[in-house]
Design a protein around this motif. Structure first.
Motif, PDB file in Angstrom:
ATOM      1  N   SER B  61      -4.683-110.171  11.472  1.00  0.00           N
ATOM      2  CA  SER B  61      -5.463-110.207  12.713  1.00  0.00           C
ATOM      3  C   SER B  61      -5.333-111.565  13.382  1.00  0.00           C
ATOM      4  O   SER B  61      -5.242-111.661  14.613  1.00  0.00           O
ATOM      5  CB  SER B  61      -6.926-109.916  12.427  1.00  0.00           C
ATOM      6  OG  SER B  61      -7.079-108.616  11.926  1.00  0.00           O
ATOM      7  N   GLN B  97      -9.781-105.055  16.167  1.00  0.00           N
ATOM      8  CA  GLN B  97     -10.187-104.187  15.069  1.00  0.00           C
ATOM      9  C   GLN B  97     -11.536-103.516  15.373  1.00  0.00           C
ATOM     10  O   GLN B  97     -11.735-102.350  15.113  1.00  0.00           O
ATOM     11  CB  GLN B  97     -10.292-105.020  13.798  1.00  0.00           C
ATOM     12  CG  GLN B  97      -9.653-104.391  12.602  1.00  0.00           C
ATOM     13  CD  GLN B  97      -9.474-105.388  11.461  1.00  0.00           C
ATOM     14  OE1 GLN B  97      -9.537-106.600  11.659  1.00  0.00           O
ATOM     15  NE2 GLN B  97      -9.242-104.881  10.284  1.00  0.00           N
ATOM     16  N   ASP B 171      -4.529-103.788  16.477  1.00  0.00           N
ATOM     17  CA  ASP B 171      -5.061-104.168  15.173  1.00  0.00           C
ATOM     18  C   ASP B 171      -5.726-102.948  14.535  1.00  0.00           C
ATOM     19  O   ASP B 171      -6.878-102.653  14.825  1.00  0.00           O
ATOM     20  CB  ASP B 171      -6.062-105.314  15.336  1.00  0.00           C
ATOM     21  CG  ASP B 171      -6.246-106.082  14.041  1.00  0.00           C
ATOM     22  OD1 ASP B 171      -5.833-105.564  12.987  1.00  0.00           O
ATOM     23  OD2 ASP B 171      -6.803-107.191  14.087  1.00  0.00           O
ATOM     24  N   GLU B 172      -4.994-102.275  13.686  1.00  0.00           N
ATOM     25  CA  GLU B 172      -5.479-101.053  13.026  1.00  0.00           C
ATOM     26  C   GLU B 172      -6.155-100.107  14.012  1.00  0.00           C
ATOM     27  O   GLU B 172      -7.321 -99.748  13.834  1.00  0.00           O
ATOM     28  CB  GLU B 172      -6.443-101.414  11.888  1.00  0.00           C
ATOM     29  CG  GLU B 172      -5.755-102.220  10.810  1.00  0.00           C
ATOM     30  CD  GLU B 172      -6.717-102.624   9.707  1.00  0.00           C
ATOM     31  OE1 GLU B 172      -7.535-101.791   9.330  1.00  0.00           O
ATOM     32  OE2 GLU B 172      -6.628-103.767   9.237  1.00  0.00           O
TER      33      GLU B 172
END
Ligand code: ATP
Ligand code: MG
Lengths: 334, 261
Positions: B61, B97, B171-172
């Motif tokens: 991240s 995220q 991010d994910e």
């Protein structure tokens, strides 16, 4: 082994007087208010003035209204009917409270008289002193409303500046830290000689009693914004002004309203004291005046009026809050 | 869900190259410096989809935040098309995220945030199109608190996509979705990135997701993150989980990750 959870068992029926009370509330309300009416009627000999007549007729009307309520529900199911139905037990008990009050004051004379007047005597004040009372309300509102609005704006902008700018925070935060806890009324002697009139001095007191809590809570609201929100707005190309206007201030709003409620409450206090001490008009002055004359019925009358007025103002603020923060749709209900 | 292209009027070539040179980064902690990245160098060509894999807390991240320009690396350089970056920019968008949808705005108003932030007229057609793509059109009037975690993630994706970025840093982004929705979004995402040559960096914990979407997979060590391996994925299209090469690659990647555990 499986045990049946207690919660699953059907609720025990409330027994005895309570269940009777719950199921027959309109009849009970009818009887309590009818008693009030009857009682006032027989007090006419000693209490022959407009307040008594008003109490006789209004309680009679209300008792029959409650009696007819179950039928009115079918014919006119409007907001008023719904409201009364929702609070029916309160209304029923209220009748008994007034009945009891009458018995104690007008009949049994259990309480020392000038200090504890009968309900008809208090009602009578609204009828006979209507003009002075409404003048007082108006005069108080003329201090409260502009003072509160001014204080809110001032507090909001100062608080936003403190929460947003490190430099402003550095200089103003200590000031707020030390001056904020002072009760606004402590400024009264100073306000009285700084401001040319008692009116402007009172407005000033309301302004500071509103501005301090609003500023403190706005500042804490602005500085508590999670940086993730700023990150999002920054990557999307937002300027610092955009961040302030569209991220910081909206997310501080719930806090701002907490400050506004605190400020409004503090304003009531400072207003009444200021009027008691210095003014020639207003609700506080009316109380002071009534006490000076030993007119205790006037005192109770203005007390009730004040509670209605102030709770209405708080309701209005709640309405505004619920409108502005409708995305929350939870929080304290008023 | 509707097929793409996202924006027909957009004719400029999209996707840009990214240069990452010797990037190191540390955070100040009470106990001193916490080095998160150590001499990370790689290049991303225009239109590539690069998946970043690595153990939790290794600094993935952080790397995305540095490329987005939200933070400046304490060492090394990051460039886009050979020009050193200087702060965040709307054509290099990061999807964090956590979703950070503004709770007082409806989903549609949240997706419109990028237009407002740049003082552009709000393109309602485009917003509806993107919301439809992520399957949230019927929720455009809802508030974020009325959304599930996965829906919030999709709304966040829509908020970025609607701005037609050249570079997308994810991010994910599909982490909280159920496997069916995830597959459908992955497909849409593939079509999207092919149709308008987005350059994408995708952080994920899911090796299969990386293998399905990425043209390259970079594997990192635990913190401080360093590159262990850099896989170029040349699988026959359309990719399939049961394909032999796919299975072999997955094994290799898991091994690369496993070496470092
Ligand atoms: N703002 C910050 N200040 C201080 N330390 C930070 C900060 N952000 C991250 N870290 C630290 O940097 C390290 C790497 O964090 P990062 O979020 O980049 O990990 P990650 O690889 O994305 O992990 P995950 O896969 O769990 O999301 C962590 O040990 C974390 O404690
Ligand atoms: Mg992470």
């Amino acid at each position: 082994m499986i045990t049946v959870a207690k919660e699953l068992a059907p609720h025990k029926k409330t027994i005895g007087i309570f269940s009777f009370f719950k199921e027959n509330y309109t009849i009970i309300g009818f009887s309590s208010w009818f008693l009030v009416s009857l009682c006032s009627f027989f007090s006419l000999k000693e209490h022959n003035y407009p307040g008594t007549y008003f109490l006789i007729w209004s309680s009679l009307f209300f008792s029959f209204f409650l009696f007819l309520l179950p039928f009115l529900k079918f014919t006119h199911n409007n907001r008023i009917i719904k409201f009364v139905f929702l609070h029916i037990r309160w209304f029923a008990v209220l009748g008994f409270i007034i009945f009891f009050w009458e018995m104690v004051t007008a009949y049994a004379k259990l309480l020392p008289l000038p200090f504890f007047p009968s309900p008809q005597a208090v009602l009578n004040i609204y009828l006979t002193d209507f003009f002075r009372l409404s003048e007082s309300v108006l005069s108080s509102l003329l201090i409260l409303v502009p003072g509160f609005l001014l204080g809110s704006f001032l507090g909001f902008f100062v608080g936003a500046a403190i929460g947003w700018s490190k430099e402003i925070h550095y200089w103003l935060h200590p000031v707020i830290r030390f001056a904020g806890p002072l009760p606004a009324i402590a400024w009264l002697p100073i306000a009285l000689f700084i401001f040319p009139t008692i009116y402007t001095a009172s407005v000033f007191l309301v302004v500071i009693s509103t501005a301090f809590p609003v500023a403190i809570l706005t500042a804490s609201g602005v500085s508590a914004v999670e940086t993730g929100y700023y990150d999002v707005a920054r990557t999307l190309g937002g300027s610092p002004y955009f961040l302030l206007r569209h991220i910081a201030l909206p997310s501080a709003l719930p806090q701002v309203f907490v400050g506004l409620f605190m400020g409004l409450g503090a304003s009531f206090a400072v207003l009444i004291v200021a009027e008691m001490v210095g003014a020639k008009a207003g609700l506080g002055w009316y109380m002071e005046w009534a006490q000076g004359w030993g007119a205790y019925a006037n005192l109770y009358a203005v007390l009730c009026l004040m509670s209605v007025l102030f709770s209405t103002l708080i309701s209005i603020l709640f309405k505004v809050r619920n409108h502005v923060l409708n995305w929350q749709n939870d929080g304290v209900k008023w | 869900m509707v097929t793409l292209p996202l924006s027909s009027q957009n004719t400029s070539p999209h996707g840009r190259s990214i240069q990452i040179r010797n990037v190191s980064h540390f955070y100040e902690h009470s106990s001193g410096h916490l080095t998160v990245l150590k001499n990370v160098s790689f290049d991303v060509a225009q239109g590539e989809i690069i998946a970043l894999l690595g153990p939790s807390g290794c600094g993935k991240s952080t790397l995305l935040r540095l490329i987005s320009g939200l933070e400046t690396p304490t060492g090394g350089k990051i460039g886009v098309d050979g020009v050193r970056i200087n702060g965040p920019s709307p054509d290099r968008l990061i999807v964090l995220q956590d979703s950070y949808l503004l709770p007082w705005r409806t989903i549609k108003q949240n997706v419109a945030l990028g237009f407002e932030a740049r003082n552009l007229p709000i393109d309602h057609g485009q917003i509806d199109h993107v919301l439809d793509m992520v399957g949230l059109l019927s929720f455009s009037g809802s508030y974020p608190r009325q959304l599930s975690g996965g829906m919030a993630q999709r709304a966040t994706l829509a908020r970025a996509l609607v701005n037609n970025p050249d570079i997308l840093l994810l991010d994910e982004p599909f982490g909280k979705l159920d496997s069916l929705t995830r597959m459908s979004i992955q497909n849409d995402f593939l079509k999207l990135s092919q149709s308008r040559t987005l350059t994408t960096l995708l952080v994920t914990h899911d090796v299969e997701e990386a293998l399905l979407l990425a043209s390259r997979i970079i594997v990192f060590t635990p913190r401080p993150a360093q590159i262990v391996d850099d896989f170029v994925i040349n699988l026959t299209e359309p990719r399939h989980r049961d394909n032999r090469d796919f299975v072999a690659l997955r094994h290799n990647i898991l091994e690369a990750l496993g070496h470092v555990f």
